[in-house]
Design a protein around this motif. Structure first.
Motif, PDB file in Angstrom:
ATOM      1  N   VAL A 158      -7.866   5.011   5.841  1.00 35.67           N
ATOM      2  CA  VAL A 158      -8.727   4.172   4.727  1.00 35.67           C
ATOM      3  C   VAL A 158     -10.021   4.821   4.996  1.00 35.67           C
ATOM      4  CG1 VAL A 158      -9.404   2.029   3.966  1.00 35.67           C
ATOM      5  CG2 VAL A 158      -7.078   2.248   5.188  1.00 35.67           C
ATOM      6  N   GLN A 159     -10.592   5.138   3.832  1.00 39.38           N
ATOM      7  CA  GLN A 159     -11.995   5.715   3.858  1.00 39.38           C
ATOM      8  C   GLN A 159     -12.854   5.028   2.776  1.00 39.38           C
ATOM      9  OE1 GLN A 159     -10.844   9.641   1.889  1.00 39.38           O
ATOM     10  NE2 GLN A 159      -9.855  10.328   3.812  1.00 39.38           N
ATOM     11  N   THR A 186     -15.537   0.633   0.691  1.00 42.04           N
ATOM     12  CA  THR A 186     -14.775  -0.480  -0.032  1.00 42.04           C
ATOM     13  C   THR A 186     -13.248  -0.168   0.385  1.00 42.04           C
ATOM     14  OG1 THR A 186     -14.409   0.973  -1.781  1.00 42.04           O
ATOM     15  CG2 THR A 186     -16.320  -0.515  -1.784  1.00 42.04           C
ATOM     16  N   GLY A 187     -12.860   0.632   1.000  1.00 45.09           N
ATOM     17  CA  GLY A 187     -11.442   0.922   1.574  1.00 45.09           C
ATOM     18  C   GLY A 187     -10.501   1.320   0.472  1.00 45.09           C
ATOM     19  N   ARG A 188     -10.968   1.593  -0.853  1.00 44.49           N
ATOM     20  CA  ARG A 188     -10.221   1.744  -1.885  1.00 44.49           C
ATOM     21  C   ARG A 188      -9.715   3.147  -2.002  1.00 44.49           C
ATOM     22  NH1 ARG A 188     -12.263  -0.018  -7.573  1.00 44.49           N
ATOM     23  NH2 ARG A 188     -10.012   0.626  -7.881  1.00 44.49           N
ATOM     24  N   LYS A 189     -10.517   4.040  -1.177  1.00 39.68           N
ATOM     25  CA  LYS A 189      -9.802   5.472  -1.253  1.00 39.68           C
ATOM     26  C   LYS A 189      -8.877   5.490   0.152  1.00 39.68           C
ATOM     27  CE  LYS A 189     -11.554  10.325  -1.167  1.00 39.68           C
ATOM     28  NZ  LYS A 189     -12.521  11.090  -1.175  1.00 39.68           N
ATOM     29  N   LYS A 190      -7.747   6.271   0.042  1.00 41.14           N
ATOM     30  CA  LYS A 190      -6.822   6.122   1.084  1.00 41.14           C
ATOM     31  C   LYS A 190      -6.286   7.494   1.114  1.00 41.14           C
ATOM     32  CE  LYS A 190      -5.759   1.400   0.921  1.00 41.14           C
ATOM     33  NZ  LYS A 190      -6.816   0.739  -0.046  1.00 41.14           N
ATOM     34  N   THR A 211       0.801  -1.127   0.067  1.00 37.09           N
ATOM     35  CA  THR A 211       0.202  -0.069   0.021  1.00 37.09           C
ATOM     36  C   THR A 211       0.970   1.223   0.013  1.00 37.09           C
ATOM     37  OG1 THR A 211      -1.611  -1.137   1.227  1.00 37.09           O
ATOM     38  CG2 THR A 211      -1.952   1.182   1.234  1.00 37.09           C
ATOM     39  N   ARG A 253      -8.865  -0.114  10.307  1.00 35.10           N
ATOM     40  CA  ARG A 253      -8.441   0.058   9.009  1.00 35.10           C
ATOM     41  C   ARG A 253      -7.312   1.031   8.762  1.00 35.10           C
ATOM     42  NH1 ARG A 253     -14.007   0.746   5.676  1.00 35.10           N
ATOM     43  NH2 ARG A 253     -12.803   2.212   4.752  1.00 35.10           N
TER      44      ARG A 253
END
Length: 123
Positions: A57-58, A61-65, A23, A42
């Motif tokens: 982690v936002q 889905t957690g794809r936006k960081k 990441t 997260r």
């Protein structure tokens, strides 16, 4: 950017750097090495030999960081507080030039080693 004005941003436990390396690897610069890492539910924090990287982690889905880079050379002062008998959290307070105070809470971590890491890179 992470809102560091809260009393506590993260309650962190140790995690393996190899678990979070994919990441943060895209933002690691040449010559920078991950020293240790800590994870909340997260979110996570990475200590490198050059800076502290806080990852928020936002989204569902957690794809936006959100990656917040806090270089050690901007630290003006720091404080560690060890865990006690009833208060199991150890705390690290960092005062950054232009940002203010950042507090991280750790559970199950050697806060003295973290303090040594910060001292090694700031003093």
């Amino acid at each position: 950017m992470i809102d560091f004005s809260k009393d506590t941003v993260f309650k962190l436990t140790p995690c393996k750097p190899k678990d979070i390396a994919p990441t943060v690897q895209p933002i690691i610069i040449p010559g920078e090495q991950i020293i240790s890492s800590f994870k909340a539910v997260r979110d996570f924090v990475v200590f490198t030999n050059k800076r502290l990287i806080a990852v928020n982690v936002q989204g569902m889905t957690g794809r936006k960081k959100d990656f917040t880079s806090l270089p050690y050379n901007r630290i003006q002062a720091f404080s560690i507080e060890t865990a006690g008998t009833f208060d199991l959290d150890a705390e690290l307070d960092l005062w950054f030039s232009g940002l203010g105070n950042v507090r991280l809470e750790f559970r199950g971590s050697d806060i003295r080693a973290i303090g040594q890491l910060i001292a090694t890179h700031t003093l």
